[in-house]
Design a protein around this motif. Structure first.
Motif, PDB file in Angstrom:
ATOM      1  N   UNK A 155     -19.333 -38.208 111.909  1.00 20.21           N
ATOM      2  CA  UNK A 155     -18.489 -38.429 110.727  1.00 20.21           C
ATOM      3  C   UNK A 155     -17.031 -38.597 111.153  1.00 20.21           C
ATOM      4  N   UNK A 156     -16.321 -39.521 110.513  1.00 23.85           N
ATOM      5  CA  UNK A 156     -14.928 -39.748 110.869  1.00 23.85           C
ATOM      6  C   UNK A 156     -14.199 -40.470 109.746  1.00 23.85           C
ATOM      7  N   UNK A 157     -12.880 -40.583 109.905  1.00 29.74           N
ATOM      8  CA  UNK A 157     -12.012 -41.138 108.863  1.00 29.74           C
ATOM      9  C   UNK A 157     -11.104 -42.192 109.471  1.00 29.74           C
ATOM     10  N   UNK A 158     -10.948 -43.318 108.762  1.00 29.93           N
ATOM     11  CA  UNK A 158      -9.932 -44.320 109.064  1.00 29.93           C
ATOM     12  C   UNK A 158      -8.883 -44.258 107.949  1.00 29.93           C
ATOM     13  N   UNK A 159      -7.616 -44.259 108.325  1.00 27.66           N
ATOM     14  CA  UNK A 159      -6.544 -44.110 107.329  1.00 27.66           C
ATOM     15  C   UNK A 159      -5.602 -45.298 107.323  1.00 27.66           C
ATOM     16  N   UNK A 160      -5.096 -45.616 106.137  1.00 23.18           N
ATOM     17  CA  UNK A 160      -3.947 -46.508 106.046  1.00 23.18           C
ATOM     18  C   UNK A 160      -2.693 -45.646 106.144  1.00 23.18           C
ATOM     19  N   UNK A 161      -1.564 -46.272 106.488  1.00 19.90           N
ATOM     20  CA  UNK A 161      -0.343 -45.523 106.769  1.00 19.90           C
ATOM     21  C   UNK A 161       0.134 -44.714 105.568  1.00 19.90           C
ATOM     22  N   UNK A 162       0.029 -45.281 104.383  1.00 19.80           N
ATOM     23  CA  UNK A 162       0.481 -44.577 103.177  1.00 19.80           C
ATOM     24  C   UNK A 162      -0.251 -43.257 103.003  1.00 19.80           C
ATOM     25  N   UNK A 163      -1.563 -43.279 103.188  1.00 21.41           N
ATOM     26  CA  UNK A 163      -2.342 -42.053 103.035  1.00 21.41           C
ATOM     27  C   UNK A 163      -2.071 -41.078 104.177  1.00 21.41           C
ATOM     28  N   UNK A 164      -1.873 -41.603 105.387  1.00 26.00           N
ATOM     29  CA  UNK A 164      -1.522 -40.735 106.519  1.00 26.00           C
ATOM     30  C   UNK A 164      -0.256 -39.941 106.214  1.00 26.00           C
ATOM     31  N   UNK A 165       0.742 -40.599 105.640  1.00 27.57           N
ATOM     32  CA  UNK A 165       2.013 -39.930 105.340  1.00 27.57           C
ATOM     33  C   UNK A 165       1.865 -38.940 104.192  1.00 27.57           C
ATOM     34  N   UNK A 217      -0.757 -37.166 103.661  1.00 24.64           N
ATOM     35  CA  UNK A 217      -1.506 -36.044 104.209  1.00 24.64           C
ATOM     36  C   UNK A 217      -0.722 -35.249 105.249  1.00 24.64           C
ATOM     37  N   UNK A 218       0.156 -35.935 106.021  1.00 21.56           N
ATOM     38  CA  UNK A 218       0.822 -35.277 107.149  1.00 21.56           C
ATOM     39  C   UNK A 218       2.347 -35.307 107.083  1.00 21.56           C
ATOM     40  N   UNK A 219       2.905 -36.120 106.189  1.00 26.53           N
ATOM     41  CA  UNK A 219       4.357 -36.173 106.090  1.00 26.53           C
ATOM     42  C   UNK A 219       4.918 -37.557 106.371  1.00 26.53           C
ATOM     43  N   UNK A 220       6.098 -37.815 105.839  1.00 22.64           N
ATOM     44  CA  UNK A 220       6.754 -39.115 105.943  1.00 22.64           C
ATOM     45  C   UNK A 220       6.955 -39.505 107.404  1.00 22.64           C
ATOM     46  N   UNK A 221       6.563 -40.753 107.727  1.00 21.48           N
ATOM     47  CA  UNK A 221       6.776 -41.291 109.062  1.00 21.48           C
ATOM     48  C   UNK A 221       5.829 -40.770 110.121  1.00 21.48           C
ATOM     49  N   UNK A 222       4.792 -40.051 109.711  1.00 24.24           N
ATOM     50  CA  UNK A 222       3.889 -39.423 110.676  1.00 24.24           C
ATOM     51  C   UNK A 222       3.105 -40.477 111.457  1.00 24.24           C
ATOM     52  N   UNK A 223       2.865 -40.199 112.745  1.00 23.97           N
ATOM     53  CA  UNK A 223       2.070 -41.061 113.608  1.00 23.97           C
ATOM     54  C   UNK A 223       0.919 -40.251 114.202  1.00 23.97           C
ATOM     55  N   UNK A 224      -0.236 -40.874 114.340  1.00 22.75           N
ATOM     56  CA  UNK A 224      -1.394 -40.200 114.913  1.00 22.75           C
ATOM     57  C   UNK A 224      -1.155 -39.867 116.390  1.00 22.75           C
ATOM     58  N   UNK A 225      -1.723 -38.749 116.808  1.00 26.09           N
ATOM     59  CA  UNK A 225      -1.627 -38.315 118.196  1.00 26.09           C
ATOM     60  C   UNK A 225      -2.943 -38.648 118.898  1.00 26.09           C
ATOM     61  N   UNK A 243      -2.521 -31.152 105.896  1.00 28.76           N
ATOM     62  CA  UNK A 243      -1.556 -30.048 105.889  1.00 28.76           C
ATOM     63  C   UNK A 243      -0.400 -30.231 104.917  1.00 28.76           C
ATOM     64  N   UNK A 244      -0.123 -31.486 104.504  1.00 24.48           N
ATOM     65  CA  UNK A 244       1.017 -31.749 103.628  1.00 24.48           C
ATOM     66  C   UNK A 244       0.623 -32.242 102.242  1.00 24.48           C
ATOM     67  N   UNK A 245      -0.645 -32.536 102.030  1.00 21.56           N
ATOM     68  CA  UNK A 245      -1.032 -33.049 100.723  1.00 21.56           C
ATOM     69  C   UNK A 245      -2.487 -33.460 100.686  1.00 21.56           C
ATOM     70  N   UNK A 246      -2.886 -34.009  99.543  1.00 26.90           N
ATOM     71  CA  UNK A 246      -4.250 -34.467  99.331  1.00 26.90           C
ATOM     72  C   UNK A 246      -4.250 -35.920  98.881  1.00 26.90           C
TER      73      UNK A 246
END
Length: 218
Positions: A31-41, A43-51, A125-128
Motif C-alpha cells: 500500500x502506498x500514496x502518491x501526492x500532488x504538491x497542494x495536498x503535500x503542503x 499535510x506537512x506544511x507550506x513549501x514542504x518537500x519529500x525526503x 502532522x499538519x493537517x488532513x
C-alpha cells in the motif's frame, strides 16, 4: 553427422530457446500514496518537500521517508508510505484486503484512473486531506523498455498471461503491458497477489500468452 556437430546444434537450439523466453522480475507493491504538491503542503506544511528514503527500480521513482494515516469511518491504516516524485493528482493504492480493513471496496484500476473510486481521508502532522475519490487497487501490469518489447513483438497496452513457478504456481490473466524507454523491466503486483503465488521481490515470472485487449473500466 558426428557427435560433436550434433552437440553444437543442440546447444544452439537451447541457447535460442532460452533467449526467446521473456523472464520478468517481480516488484511487490505494498500500500502506498502518491501526492500532488497542494495536498503535500496541507499535510506537512507550506513549501514542504519529500525526503528521499530509497530509490525504486523504476527510473526517477523513490520511496519517501514520510508516511500518512489513511482512514475512513470504519477503520484506518497507519504509516502508509508516500512515493515520489510529486504527481498531478493524489492517489492511494491499496490491496483488496486493505479495503476490508477500511470498510471500502477500492475498484481495480490502472494508475491514474480514479474516477468513481473510493473515498478516504489522509492524516498528516499538519493537517488532513479528505479525498472524495482516489483510492484504488492497482491493475497488475508490466513495465517494459521499448527494445525488449520490440524484440518479443509486444506493444504498449497489450494484455498478456503470466506464469509463475514454485509450490503455489499459478497463471495471472489480464496483465497489462506498459511500454516506454522510461521504464525498467518489472511486473508490479500487490501484496495479496504476491502471497497467493508465493512471490517476493526479484522473483522471475514468464510471459505465457498474449491476449486480446480487455474492456477498460470507465
Amino acid at each position: 553427422m558426428n557427435r560433436q556437430d550434433l552437440r553444437k546444434i543442440v546447444e544452439e537450439v537451447v541457447k535460442n530457446y532460452i533467449e526467446d523466453i521473456l523472464l520478468v522480475p517481480v516488484g511487490v507493491s505494498n500500500r502506498h500514496i502518491h501526492l500532488k504538491q497542494e495536498d503535500l503542503e496541507t499535510l506537512f506544511g507550506k513549501g514542504y518537500q519529500l525526503t528521499r528514503y530509497k530509490d525504486l527500480k523504476q527510473p526517477g521513482e523513490f520511496a519517501a521517508q514520510e508516511t500518512l494515516e489513511v482512514k475512513t469511518q470504519k477503520g484506518s491504516l497507519k504509516r502508509v508510505r508516500i512515493l515520489g516524485p510529486i504527481r498531478n493528482h493524489t492517489q492511494v493504492e491499496l490491496s483488496l484486503t486493505d479495503g476490508y480493513t477500511l470498510g471500502i471496496n477500492p475498484p481495480i484500476r490502472e494508475s491514474g484512473n480514479i474516477q468513481h473510486s473510493s473515498s478516504v481521508t489522509l492524516v498528516g502532522p499538519k493537517g488532513e486531506v479528505i479525498l472524495p475519490k482516489g483510492a484504488i487497487a492497482a491493475y497488475r501490469h508490466i513495465h517494459m523498455p521499448e527494445d525488449i518489447a520490440q524484440k518479443h513483438g509486444l506493444t504498449n497496452g497489450q494484455i498478456v498471461q503470466v506464469e509463475t513457478t514454485g509450490p503455489r504456481a499459478l497463471i495471472f490473466k489480464d496483465v497489462m503491458l506498459r511500454v516506454s524507454d522510461k521504464y525498467a523491466l518489472e511486473m508490479h503486483i500487490d501484496v495479496d497477489e504476491a502471497n497467493a503465488a508465493n512471490l517476493k521481490n526479484g522473483d522471475r515470472v514468464r510471459i505465457r500468452e498474449i491476449l486480446p485487449p480487455i474492456q477498460k473500466t470507465k
